[in-house]
Design a protein around this motif. Sequence first.
Motif, PDB file in Angstrom:
ATOM      1  N   MET A   1       0.825  -1.081   0.114  1.00 28.75           N
ATOM      2  CA  MET A   1      -0.213   0.134  -0.042  1.00 28.75           C
ATOM      3  C   MET A   1       0.871   1.297   0.043  1.00 28.75           C
ATOM      4  SD  MET A   1      -2.966  -1.036   2.798  1.00 28.75           S
ATOM      5  CE  MET A   1      -1.679  -1.988   3.930  1.00 28.75           C
ATOM      6  N   ARG A   2       0.321   2.500  -0.724  1.00 24.60           N
ATOM      7  CA  ARG A   2       1.085   3.496  -0.703  1.00 24.60           C
ATOM      8  C   ARG A   2       0.253   4.623   0.205  1.00 24.60           C
ATOM      9  NH1 ARG A   2       4.785   5.016  -4.062  1.00 24.60           N
ATOM     10  NH2 ARG A   2       3.921   7.143  -4.287  1.00 24.60           N
ATOM     11  N   TYR A   3       1.118   5.301   0.761  1.00 25.43           N
ATOM     12  CA  TYR A   3       0.632   6.285   1.973  1.00 25.43           C
ATOM     13  C   TYR A   3       1.202   7.673   1.731  1.00 25.43           C
ATOM     14  CZ  TYR A   3      -2.219   2.878   4.691  1.00 25.43           C
ATOM     15  OH  TYR A   3      -3.062   2.006   5.139  1.00 25.43           O
ATOM     16  N   GLU A   4       0.430   8.905   1.965  1.00 22.12           N
ATOM     17  CA  GLU A   4       0.981   9.765   1.896  1.00 22.12           C
ATOM     18  C   GLU A   4       0.729  10.554   3.393  1.00 22.12           C
ATOM     19  OE1 GLU A   4      -0.264  12.975  -1.297  1.00 22.12           O
ATOM     20  OE2 GLU A   4      -1.402  13.869   0.432  1.00 22.12           O
ATOM     21  N   ILE A   5       1.788  11.332   3.947  1.00 19.87           N
ATOM     22  CA  ILE A   5       1.654  11.737   5.304  1.00 19.87           C
ATOM     23  C   ILE A   5       2.065  13.346   5.144  1.00 19.87           C
ATOM     24  CG2 ILE A   5       2.441  11.866   7.761  1.00 19.87           C
ATOM     25  CD1 ILE A   5       3.411   9.032   7.260  1.00 19.87           C
ATOM     26  N   ARG A   6       1.240  14.157   5.161  1.00 20.26           N
ATOM     27  CA  ARG A   6       1.497  15.628   5.409  1.00 20.26           C
ATOM     28  C   ARG A   6       1.495  15.987   6.730  1.00 20.26           C
ATOM     29  NH1 ARG A   6      -0.297  18.937   0.744  1.00 20.26           N
ATOM     30  NH2 ARG A   6      -1.051  17.442  -1.032  1.00 20.26           N
ATOM     31  N   VAL A   7       2.879  16.962   6.794  1.00 18.80           N
ATOM     32  CA  VAL A   7       3.327  17.613   7.850  1.00 18.80           C
ATOM     33  C   VAL A   7       3.271  18.932   7.680  1.00 18.80           C
ATOM     34  CG1 VAL A   7       4.450  15.440   8.807  1.00 18.80           C
ATOM     35  CG2 VAL A   7       5.610  17.129   7.487  1.00 18.80           C
ATOM     36  N   ASP A   8       3.067  19.924   8.885  1.00 25.29           N
ATOM     37  CA  ASP A   8       2.980  20.955   8.957  1.00 25.29           C
ATOM     38  C   ASP A   8       4.472  21.721   8.689  1.00 25.29           C
ATOM     39  OD1 ASP A   8       1.696  23.497   9.151  1.00 25.29           O
ATOM     40  OD2 ASP A   8       1.773  23.844  11.254  1.00 25.29           O
ATOM     41  N   GLY A   9       4.638  22.659   7.994  1.00 22.88           N
ATOM     42  CA  GLY A   9       5.822  23.284   7.801  1.00 22.88           C
ATOM     43  C   GLY A   9       6.756  22.584   6.736  1.00 22.88           C
ATOM     44  N   PRO A  10       7.842  23.292   6.383  1.00 26.77           N
ATOM     45  CA  PRO A  10       8.932  22.655   5.692  1.00 26.77           C
ATOM     46  C   PRO A  10       9.814  21.820   6.460  1.00 26.77           C
ATOM     47  CG  PRO A  10       9.571  25.092   6.232  1.00 26.77           C
ATOM     48  CD  PRO A  10       8.034  24.806   6.715  1.00 26.77           C
ATOM     49  N   LEU A  11      10.276  20.795   6.000  1.00 30.83           N
ATOM     50  CA  LEU A  11      11.036  19.562   6.767  1.00 30.83           C
ATOM     51  C   LEU A  11      12.553  20.043   6.349  1.00 30.83           C
ATOM     52  CD1 LEU A  11       9.868  17.424   8.564  1.00 30.83           C
ATOM     53  CD2 LEU A  11      10.288  15.959   6.649  1.00 30.83           C
ATOM     54  N   LEU A  33       5.433  13.444   2.874  1.00 27.63           N
ATOM     55  CA  LEU A  33       6.123  12.388   2.771  1.00 27.63           C
ATOM     56  C   LEU A  33       5.132  11.119   2.116  1.00 27.63           C
ATOM     57  CD1 LEU A  33       6.887  12.564   6.348  1.00 27.63           C
ATOM     58  CD2 LEU A  33       8.723  12.850   4.637  1.00 27.63           C
ATOM     59  N   PHE A  34       5.742  10.277   1.331  1.00 28.39           N
ATOM     60  CA  PHE A  34       5.157   9.414   0.508  1.00 28.39           C
ATOM     61  C   PHE A  34       5.982   8.174   0.192  1.00 28.39           C
ATOM     62  CE2 PHE A  34       6.659  12.624  -2.312  1.00 28.39           C
ATOM     63  CZ  PHE A  34       6.992  11.630  -3.512  1.00 28.39           C
ATOM     64  N   GLY A  35       5.144   7.302   0.232  1.00 25.84           N
ATOM     65  CA  GLY A  35       5.848   5.980  -0.485  1.00 25.84           C
ATOM     66  C   GLY A  35       5.216   4.653  -0.119  1.00 25.84           C
ATOM     67  N   HIS A  36       5.715   3.516  -0.320  1.00 31.94           N
ATOM     68  CA  HIS A  36       5.146   2.261   0.143  1.00 31.94           C
ATOM     69  C   HIS A  36       5.242   1.838   1.450  1.00 31.94           C
ATOM     70  CE1 HIS A  36       3.843  -1.867  -0.767  1.00 31.94           C
ATOM     71  NE2 HIS A  36       4.795  -2.163  -0.094  1.00 31.94           N
ATOM     72  N   VAL A  37       4.015   1.556   2.090  1.00 34.47           N
ATOM     73  CA  VAL A  37       3.972   1.062   3.802  1.00 34.47           C
ATOM     74  C   VAL A  37       3.749  -0.384   3.659  1.00 34.47           C
ATOM     75  CG1 VAL A  37       3.204   1.469   5.764  1.00 34.47           C
ATOM     76  CG2 VAL A  37       3.587   3.259   4.364  1.00 34.47           C
ATOM     77  N   THR A  38       4.424  -1.440   4.107  1.00 29.39           N
ATOM     78  CA  THR A  38       4.296  -2.455   4.135  1.00 29.39           C
ATOM     79  C   THR A  38       3.237  -3.227   4.873  1.00 29.39           C
ATOM     80  OG1 THR A  38       5.809  -3.176   5.692  1.00 29.39           O
ATOM     81  CG2 THR A  38       6.687  -3.122   3.413  1.00 29.39           C
ATOM     82  N   ASP A  39       2.984  -2.798   6.091  1.00 26.70           N
ATOM     83  CA  ASP A  39       1.774  -2.952   6.782  1.00 26.70           C
ATOM     84  C   ASP A  39       1.490  -2.217   7.917  1.00 26.70           C
ATOM     85  OD1 ASP A  39       3.765  -3.407   8.653  1.00 26.70           O
ATOM     86  OD2 ASP A  39       3.826  -5.490   8.595  1.00 26.70           O
ATOM     87  N   GLU A  40       0.321  -2.215   8.711  1.00 28.30           N
ATOM     88  CA  GLU A  40      -0.106  -1.201   9.679  1.00 28.30           C
ATOM     89  C   GLU A  40       0.835  -1.174  10.674  1.00 28.30           C
ATOM     90  OE1 GLU A  40      -3.728  -1.911  12.715  1.00 28.30           O
ATOM     91  OE2 GLU A  40      -4.497  -1.508  10.770  1.00 28.30           O
ATOM     92  N   ALA A  41       1.724  -1.903  11.006  1.00 28.01           N
ATOM     93  CA  ALA A  41       2.829  -1.785  12.115  1.00 28.01           C
ATOM     94  C   ALA A  41       3.775  -0.653  11.642  1.00 28.01           C
ATOM     95  CB  ALA A  41       3.342  -3.064  12.372  1.00 28.01           C
ATOM     96  N   GLN A  42       4.297  -0.912  10.193  1.00 26.55           N
ATOM     97  CA  GLN A  42       5.018   0.228   9.782  1.00 26.55           C
ATOM     98  C   GLN A  42       4.399   1.680   9.770  1.00 26.55           C
ATOM     99  OE1 GLN A  42       6.518  -0.200   5.782  1.00 26.55           O
ATOM    100  NE2 GLN A  42       8.175   1.024   6.010  1.00 26.55           N
ATOM    101  N   ARG A  61      -3.343  10.018   4.395  1.00 25.05           N
ATOM    102  CA  ARG A  61      -4.195   9.015   3.340  1.00 25.05           C
ATOM    103  C   ARG A  61      -3.639   8.154   2.519  1.00 25.05           C
ATOM    104  NH1 ARG A  61      -5.336  12.178  -1.938  1.00 25.05           N
ATOM    105  NH2 ARG A  61      -3.442  13.131  -2.579  1.00 25.05           N
ATOM    106  N   GLN A  62      -4.343   7.080   2.302  1.00 28.57           N
ATOM    107  CA  GLN A  62      -3.964   5.933   1.600  1.00 28.57           C
ATOM    108  C   GLN A  62      -4.127   6.485  -0.006  1.00 28.57           C
ATOM    109  OE1 GLN A  62      -5.649   2.079   2.321  1.00 28.57           O
ATOM    110  NE2 GLN A  62      -4.694   1.158   0.418  1.00 28.57           N
ATOM    111  N   LEU A  63      -3.042   6.163  -0.697  1.00 32.61           N
ATOM    112  CA  LEU A  63      -3.034   6.503  -2.231  1.00 32.61           C
ATOM    113  C   LEU A  63      -3.413   5.331  -2.985  1.00 32.61           C
ATOM    114  CD1 LEU A  63       0.534   8.213  -2.490  1.00 32.61           C
ATOM    115  CD2 LEU A  63      -1.711   9.355  -2.233  1.00 32.61           C
ATOM    116  N   PRO A  64      -4.134   5.504  -4.128  1.00 31.86           N
ATOM    117  CA  PRO A  64      -4.510   4.325  -4.928  1.00 31.86           C
ATOM    118  C   PRO A  64      -3.662   3.659  -5.677  1.00 31.86           C
ATOM    119  CG  PRO A  64      -4.872   6.800  -6.141  1.00 31.86           C
ATOM    120  CD  PRO A  64      -4.521   6.809  -4.393  1.00 31.86           C
ATOM    121  N   GLY A  65      -3.690   2.445  -5.558  1.00 27.91           N
ATOM    122  CA  GLY A  65      -2.787   1.451  -6.419  1.00 27.91           C
ATOM    123  C   GLY A  65      -1.295   1.598  -6.439  1.00 27.91           C
TER     124      GLY A  65
END
Length: 65
Positions: A1-11, A33-42, A61-65
Amino acid sequence: MRYEIRVDGPLPRALSEAFPELDSCAVSDQTVLFGHVTDEAQLYGLLARCQSLGLRVVELRQLPG
């Protein structure tokens, strides 16, 4: 699964290096921040890392496909 995590401000580079498994890009006053996440624990581990680094997560949010 691919996910996107948005954080406040520049990193700063040093903090983005704390997420070697994810790519990142700046979008206006947020960092995505975005990329492949293998499971819920990660996923929970990534969120815990955000919290421990003092990052404010504004969206997850989870990204499509």
